[in-house]
Design an enzyme around this catalytic site. Structure first.
Site, PDB file in Angstrom:
ATOM      1  N   GLU A  49      13.674  -1.158   3.197  1.00  9.41           N
ATOM      2  CA  GLU A  49      14.870  -0.387   3.454  1.00  9.41           C
ATOM      3  C   GLU A  49      14.762   0.111   4.895  1.00  9.41           C
ATOM      4  O   GLU A  49      13.746   0.716   5.266  1.00  9.41           O
ATOM      5  CB  GLU A  49      14.949   0.806   2.486  1.00  9.41           C
ATOM      6  CG  GLU A  49      16.237   1.570   2.646  1.00  9.41           C
ATOM      7  CD  GLU A  49      16.347   2.773   1.716  1.00  9.41           C
ATOM      8  OE1 GLU A  49      15.525   2.909   0.789  1.00  9.41           O
ATOM      9  OE2 GLU A  49      17.276   3.573   1.941  1.00  9.41           O
ATOM     10  N   ARG A 274       0.783   0.215  -5.625  1.00 10.35           N
ATOM     11  CA  ARG A 274       0.976   0.504  -4.206  1.00 10.35           C
ATOM     12  C   ARG A 274      -0.355   0.872  -3.572  1.00 10.35           C
ATOM     13  O   ARG A 274      -1.274   1.314  -4.250  1.00 10.35           O
ATOM     14  CB  ARG A 274       1.967   1.617  -3.885  1.00 10.35           C
ATOM     15  CG  ARG A 274       2.560   2.394  -4.884  1.00 10.35           C
ATOM     16  CD  ARG A 274       3.460   3.556  -4.521  1.00 10.35           C
ATOM     17  NE  ARG A 274       3.916   3.751  -3.174  1.00 10.35           N
ATOM     18  CZ  ARG A 274       5.109   3.361  -2.726  1.00 10.35           C
ATOM     19  NH1 ARG A 274       5.930   2.708  -3.489  1.00 10.35           N
ATOM     20  NH2 ARG A 274       5.459   3.636  -1.505  1.00 10.35           N
ATOM     21  N   LYS A 284       7.517   7.365   3.534  1.00 11.86           N
ATOM     22  CA  LYS A 284       8.360   7.392   4.736  1.00 11.86           C
ATOM     23  C   LYS A 284       8.901   8.795   4.979  1.00 11.86           C
ATOM     24  O   LYS A 284       9.025   9.216   6.122  1.00 11.86           O
ATOM     25  CB  LYS A 284       9.502   6.390   4.585  1.00 11.86           C
ATOM     26  CG  LYS A 284       9.070   4.986   4.980  1.00 11.86           C
ATOM     27  CD  LYS A 284      10.248   4.037   5.023  1.00 11.86           C
ATOM     28  CE  LYS A 284      10.389   3.339   3.701  1.00 11.86           C
ATOM     29  NZ  LYS A 284      11.400   2.301   3.698  1.00 11.86           N
TER      30      LYS A 284
HETATM   31  P1  ATP Z   1       8.380   4.791   0.827  1.00  9.04           P
HETATM   32  O1  ATP Z   1       8.052   5.309  -0.529  1.00  9.04           O
HETATM   33  O2  ATP Z   1       7.332   5.021   1.849  1.00  9.04           O
HETATM   34  O3  ATP Z   1       9.743   5.186   1.300  1.00  9.04           O
HETATM   35  P2  ATP Z   1       9.470   2.342  -0.057  1.00  9.04           P
HETATM   36  O4  ATP Z   1       8.840   1.615  -1.158  1.00  9.04           O
HETATM   37  O5  ATP Z   1      10.703   3.093  -0.359  1.00  9.04           O
HETATM   38  O6  ATP Z   1       8.385   3.222   0.662  1.00  9.04           O
HETATM   39  P3  ATP Z   1      10.675   0.094   1.166  1.00  9.04           P
HETATM   40  O7  ATP Z   1      11.174  -0.062   2.554  1.00  9.04           O
HETATM   41  O8  ATP Z   1      11.664   0.140   0.071  1.00  9.04           O
HETATM   42  O9  ATP Z   1       9.789   1.404   1.154  1.00  9.04           O
HETATM   43  O10 ATP Z   1       9.550  -0.967   0.863  1.00  9.04           O
HETATM   44  C1  ATP Z   1       9.644  -2.327   1.147  1.00  9.04           C
HETATM   45  C2  ATP Z   1       8.623  -3.056   0.352  1.00  9.04           C
HETATM   46  O11 ATP Z   1       7.322  -2.580   0.660  1.00  9.04           O
HETATM   47  C3  ATP Z   1       8.842  -2.841  -1.129  1.00  9.04           C
HETATM   48  O12 ATP Z   1       8.745  -4.084  -1.780  1.00  9.04           O
HETATM   49  C4  ATP Z   1       7.741  -1.924  -1.540  1.00  9.04           C
HETATM   50  O13 ATP Z   1       7.326  -2.191  -2.828  1.00  9.04           O
HETATM   51  C5  ATP Z   1       6.643  -2.238  -0.517  1.00  9.04           C
HETATM   52  N1  ATP Z   1       5.823  -1.050  -0.302  1.00  9.04           N
HETATM   53  C6  ATP Z   1       6.195   0.143   0.185  1.00  9.04           C
HETATM   54  N2  ATP Z   1       5.173   1.010   0.189  1.00  9.04           N
HETATM   55  C7  ATP Z   1       4.107   0.348  -0.310  1.00  9.04           C
HETATM   56  C8  ATP Z   1       2.738   0.686  -0.569  1.00  9.04           C
HETATM   57  N3  ATP Z   1       2.257   1.910  -0.318  1.00  9.04           N
HETATM   58  N4  ATP Z   1       1.928  -0.268  -1.086  1.00  9.04           N
HETATM   59  C9  ATP Z   1       2.399  -1.495  -1.328  1.00  9.04           C
HETATM   60  N5  ATP Z   1       3.658  -1.881  -1.108  1.00  9.04           N
HETATM   61  C10 ATP Z   1       4.517  -0.980  -0.610  1.00  9.04           C
HETATM   62 MG    MG Z   2      12.351   2.000  -1.281  1.00  9.71          MG
END
Ligand code: ATP
Ligand code: MG
Length: 572
Positions: A49, A274, A284
């Site tokens: 995102e 994760r 984030k």
């Molecule tokens: P945050 O919780 O930091 O906002 P998010 O999951 O909302 O992270 P996205 O931009 O939606 O962030 O993530 C893009 C991809 O990266 C998704 O497929 C998500 O599963 C993966 N991802 C994000 N954070 C992690 C993590 N800590 N470990 C493994 N994969 C991750």
């Molecule tokens: Mg997300």
């Protein structure tokens, strides 16, 4: 055990899941290939995102999605999941592109945006209404939450749940046309208000947001929710394996419901744990707060766990690949030691960097028997084990800089460096013996008066006498002054995400995470390009920073030579 794993559906263990040496995702793909489920195709996607910069957690997902595609001869798309207009920005899109490319992710021409599908998604929503599987609700967000019930109490049906298809279509079209204010209506799936899975209790599919979108501008004032968008985007792109993190386990049922109800092509969602790291936050929201409140110097501050921060710090992408390989892929949440990351960085840099000499905390050495005005050069290899790095000429003269820490007025036992009367080897140069240490009025060491043995040229013993200590040095007349930034953990607490009552992750910030020193470098470093990492002998790995100017270079310590932090903690 975290909440997500506690409530997760029973994992469907493919029979290949126990295959030795293969994680469950790859085992599943092998099974699907063997059964011909997707005609042998493997097609993944990395779906960020664009509401922040990528971090180490994303690196895990990038390595997995692009890695799996490469290993199985498949494809991986880059897809921006941009359904939240108020938080997203093209600045993030550009940064994400750069970071994925830096990590070696190659999406070729398959750069997609969920917002490209808005028209199709809208069509699918109308289709669900026509099927009697979606309705427009007038309840407020709070009421919807209240009606949803809990894990132990079933939800209640909204009074709007049994609207006619015609009325729903009419309202939904008027939602799109902008006739209503934010929050006045939502579109909900009509599933089951008593489902044990809260996600299935008539989830919201669309909400009204009169907001400008970074790509679609003002074309839309209704925006699809993540759960609706994600499965349909995967389906539209022909994704075979939709790899996501564990918190989406309960969403899989909805993912499947949407695609089955609409009778669409159906990828397989698989969830993995994760990444969490000690001394680090990877949310984030928290990273944005660190930047916006000025706790760090920006997204690419070398203390940040962002990919741009790590890059600026001098961490090579290969080290992150190695790290992701080593942490593997599990279906239970766990926290990885930060020192494992440092280990991977050190491993890679040890084999792939030139070695040079720099003095971080300089104290002057005057070699009394070396003629004033004389100088000579020593040829030194850039890498002791790899001749392909070549050599450079290092000037030597009567006055040198050495590390303050390489002298002790009263040396402890087994101290092999300089002390009054003691002899050491200057790396590749000469043996010197300390005659006298000079202190200022405040008692601070200002100068070491030494003599050298002209017969020990090249650092070779002339008569078989042993000199145990070897120290690095820089000729004072030729030294390049530089600023070196030494980093420690940004967070002192091991888990800044779980602070005691009344504290936040900001209370865990380490006040000493950045220390700057005025260093002296050997002149060969004058031409080092910004972004290049070298080893300062005996000190660690250092990357030339973009803040460097003609007046002086700036270096970031990427990582020390040894795991000094972990050792300190153990002894504490
Ligand atoms: P945050 O919780 O930091 O906002 P998010 O999951 O909302 O992270 P996205 O931009 O939606 O962030 O993530 C893009 C991809 O990266 C998704 O497929 C998500 O599963 C993966 N991802 C994000 N954070 C992690 C993590 N800590 N470990 C493994 N994969 C991750
Ligand atoms: Mg997300």
């Amino acid at each position: 055990m975290s909440e997500t794993t506690l409530f997760q559906n029973a994992p469907d263990e493919g029979e290949g899941a126990a295959r030795a040496g293969v994680d469950f995702v790859r085992a599943r793909i092998m099974d699907d290939n063997a059964s011909g489920r997707f005609d042998g195709r493997v097609h993944t996607r990395f779906p960020p995102e664009p509401n922040g910069y990528l971090h180490l957690g994303h690196a895990k997902s990038i390595c997995l999605n692009f890695g799996v595609a490469r290993e199985f001869g498949g494809l991986c798309n880059l897809r921006f999941d941009d359904t939240n207009p108020t938080k997203e920005d093209t600045e993030y899109v550009d940064a994400i592109r750069e970071d994925v490319r830096w990590l070696g992710g190659d999406w070729q021409d398959r750069e997609f945006y969920a917002s490209d599908y808005f028209e199709r998604l809208y069509g699918y929503a109308e289709e669900l209404i026509r099927l009697g599987k979606a309705y427009v609700d007038d309840l407020s967000a709070d009421e919807i939450r209240e009606y949803r019930g809990t894990l132990t109490r079933p939800g209640r049906e909204s009074p709007c749940r049994n609207r006619s298809v015609e009325e729903n279509l009419d309202l939904f079209r008027r939602m799109r046309a902008g006739e209503f204010a934010d929050g006045e209506h939502v579109l909900r799936a009509k599933i089951d208000m008593a489902s044990p899975n809260l996600v299935m209790r008539d989830p919201t599919l669309y909400r009204i947001r009169h907001a400008h979108h970074h790509r679609t501008g003002d074309a839309w004032c209704i925006y699809p929710m993540y759960d609706f968008t994600h499965c349909l985007s995967d389906s539209i792109e022909g994704i075979t394996h939709s790899l996501c993190t564990l918190e989406f386990v309960n969403n899989r049922e909805l993912y499947d419901w949407v695609l089955d109800t609409l009778g669409l092509y159906h990828p397989q969602q698989l969830e993995f744990a994760r990444l969490s790291l000690t001394h680090t936050v990877l949310s984030k929201r928290k990273l944005i707060q660190l930047v916006q409140e000025g706790h760090v110097r920006g997204w690419d501050d070398p203390r940040m766990p962002t990919l741009c921060g790590l890059r600026r710090r001098g961490v090579p992408p290969e080290a992150l690949h190695d790290f992701c390989r080593r942490i593997g892929l599990a279906r239970a949440d766990s926290t990885v030691e930060y020192s494992l990351l440092e280990f991977c960085i050190r491993e890679y840099l040890n084999a792939h960097t030139a070695r040079v000499m720099a003095v971080l905390d300089p104290v002057k050495v005057v070699i009394e028997n070396y003629p004033e005005g004389q100088e000579e050069c020593f040829d030194m290899p850039y890498h002791p084990e790899d001749a392909s790095y070549g050599t450079r000429r290092v000037p030597f003269s009567r006055e040198l800089w050495i590390e303050r820490d390489d002298f002790r007025q009263e040396p402890p036992k087994k101290y092999h460096r300089l002390a009054p009367g003691a002899e050491v080897r200057l790396r590749y140069a000469y043996f010197i013996t300390c005659r006298e240490a000079v202190y200022d009025a405040a008692g601070r060491l200002t100068e070491l008066r030494c003599v050298y043995d002209p017969q020990s040229r090249g650092g070779q013993s002339p008569d078989g006498r042993k000199v145990k200590g070897t120290i690095h040095w820089v000729s004072a007349a030729h030294a390049l002054p530089a600023t070196v930034r030494l980093y420690e953990h940004l967070f002192a607490a091991e888990n800044p995400n779980a602070m005691p009552e009344g504290q936040t992750f900001l209370d865990a910030l380490n006040p000493d995470s950045l220390r700057e020193t005025a260093a002296m470098l050997e002149p060969a470093l004058a031409d080092l390009p910004v972004g290049r990492t070298v080893q300062f002998e005996r000190l660690g790995y250092f990357c030339k920073d973009a803040d460097s100017t003609a007046q002086g270079a700036v270096f970031n310590r990427t990582v020390g030579l040894r795991d000094s932090w972990a050792k300190m903690e153990k002894n504490a």
